[in-house]
Design a protein around this motif. Structure first.
Motif, PDB file in Angstrom:
ATOM      1  N   SER A  33     -35.379  -5.785   7.707  1.00 37.08           N
ATOM      2  CA  SER A  33     -36.749  -5.433   7.306  1.00 37.08           C
ATOM      3  C   SER A  33     -37.337  -6.383   6.265  1.00 37.08           C
ATOM      4  N   SER A  35     -40.007  -8.604   4.181  1.00 37.77           N
ATOM      5  CA  SER A  35     -41.425  -8.417   3.879  1.00 37.77           C
ATOM      6  C   SER A  35     -42.240  -9.458   4.640  1.00 37.77           C
ATOM      7  N   VAL A  81     -38.263   1.129   7.327  1.00 39.77           N
ATOM      8  CA  VAL A  81     -39.202   0.580   6.342  1.00 39.77           C
ATOM      9  C   VAL A  81     -40.469   0.123   7.040  1.00 39.77           C
ATOM     10  N   LEU A  82     -41.604   0.384   6.395  1.00 43.04           N
ATOM     11  CA  LEU A  82     -42.892  -0.111   6.859  1.00 43.04           C
ATOM     12  C   LEU A  82     -43.552  -0.830   5.685  1.00 43.04           C
ATOM     13  N   TRP A  83     -43.771  -2.137   5.830  1.00 43.25           N
ATOM     14  CA  TRP A  83     -44.377  -2.959   4.780  1.00 43.25           C
ATOM     15  C   TRP A  83     -45.900  -2.999   4.928  1.00 43.25           C
ATOM     16  N   ALA A  84     -46.623  -3.084   3.813  1.00 37.98           N
ATOM     17  CA  ALA A  84     -48.051  -3.409   3.838  1.00 37.98           C
ATOM     18  C   ALA A  84     -48.167  -4.884   4.233  1.00 37.98           C
ATOM     19  N   SER A  87     -47.469  -7.420   1.550  1.00 39.52           N
ATOM     20  CA  SER A  87     -46.173  -7.265   0.873  1.00 39.52           C
ATOM     21  C   SER A  87     -46.273  -6.632  -0.506  1.00 39.52           C
ATOM     22  N   GLN A  89     -46.591  -3.373  -1.069  1.00 41.67           N
ATOM     23  CA  GLN A  89     -46.024  -2.033  -1.077  1.00 41.67           C
ATOM     24  C   GLN A  89     -45.266  -1.792   0.222  1.00 41.67           C
ATOM     25  N   PHE A  90     -44.395  -0.797   0.182  1.00 47.87           N
ATOM     26  CA  PHE A  90     -43.686  -0.405   1.392  1.00 47.87           C
ATOM     27  C   PHE A  90     -43.375   1.080   1.330  1.00 47.87           C
ATOM     28  N   ALA A  92     -40.534   3.917   2.818  1.00 47.65           N
ATOM     29  CA  ALA A  92     -39.195   4.034   3.394  1.00 47.65           C
ATOM     30  C   ALA A  92     -38.945   5.483   3.768  1.00 47.65           C
ATOM     31  N   VAL A 106     -42.649   5.943  -1.280  1.00 52.27           N
ATOM     32  CA  VAL A 106     -43.574   4.805  -1.251  1.00 52.27           C
ATOM     33  C   VAL A 106     -43.371   4.022  -2.544  1.00 52.27           C
ATOM     34  N   ARG A 109     -45.618  -2.752  -5.682  1.00 48.01           N
ATOM     35  CA  ARG A 109     -45.159  -3.945  -6.400  1.00 48.01           C
ATOM     36  C   ARG A 109     -45.573  -3.831  -7.849  1.00 48.01           C
TER      37      ARG A 109
END
Length: 129
Positions: A33, A35, A81-84, A87, A89-90, A92, A106, A109
């Motif tokens: 996963s 970024s 995981v899903l990233w913005a 990068s 924010q993400f 999980a 959530v 950064r």
């Protein structure tokens, strides 16, 4: 009876290297996963005793944050995981199979690392009969 010197040396070498080989064979590590900007990723570690999921700096491998871990003595953990796109924010999701529950966290950064943000409690859904 005398052992041949090279045979004795081989046995000593095998005995000394055994713990290292056994440890590597039992513990699996994978980087997953990444970024979108390529700076961060996750290190998933799986051993018979526990699973962990750590946010790392991709280039250096430095662990920034433990995002999830299974109970000790259990390897029942799955993390997605899903990233913005930027990068910054993400999210999980953690699935603990032995507890039949999922958690969502959530992270935003914050300088060189990330911090978890507090999510509001959602109202309980009422389903029709």
């Amino acid at each position: 009876m005398h052992a041949h010197p090279s045979l004795l040396g081989l046995l000593v070498l095998a005995a000394l290297s055994w713990p290292v080989l056994a440890e590597d064979a039992e513990t699996e590590k994978a980087v997953e996963s990444p970024s979108p900007d390529g700076r961060f990723a996750f290190l998933a570690t799986h051993s018979p005793e526990q699973r962990t999921f750590d946010l790392i700096e991709k280039d250096s491998g430095k662990v920034l944050l433990r995002v999830a871990e299974s109970d000790e003595g259990s390897d029942e953990l799955t993390v997605n995981v899903l990233w913005a796109a930027d990068s910054s924010q993400f999210a999980a999701t953690e699935a603990f199979h032995n507890r039949r529950m999922n958690d969502i966290a959530v992270y935003l950064r914050d300088g060189a690392t990330f911090r978890a943000i507090e999510l509001p409690d959602l109202p309980e859904a009422t389903l029709p009969d």
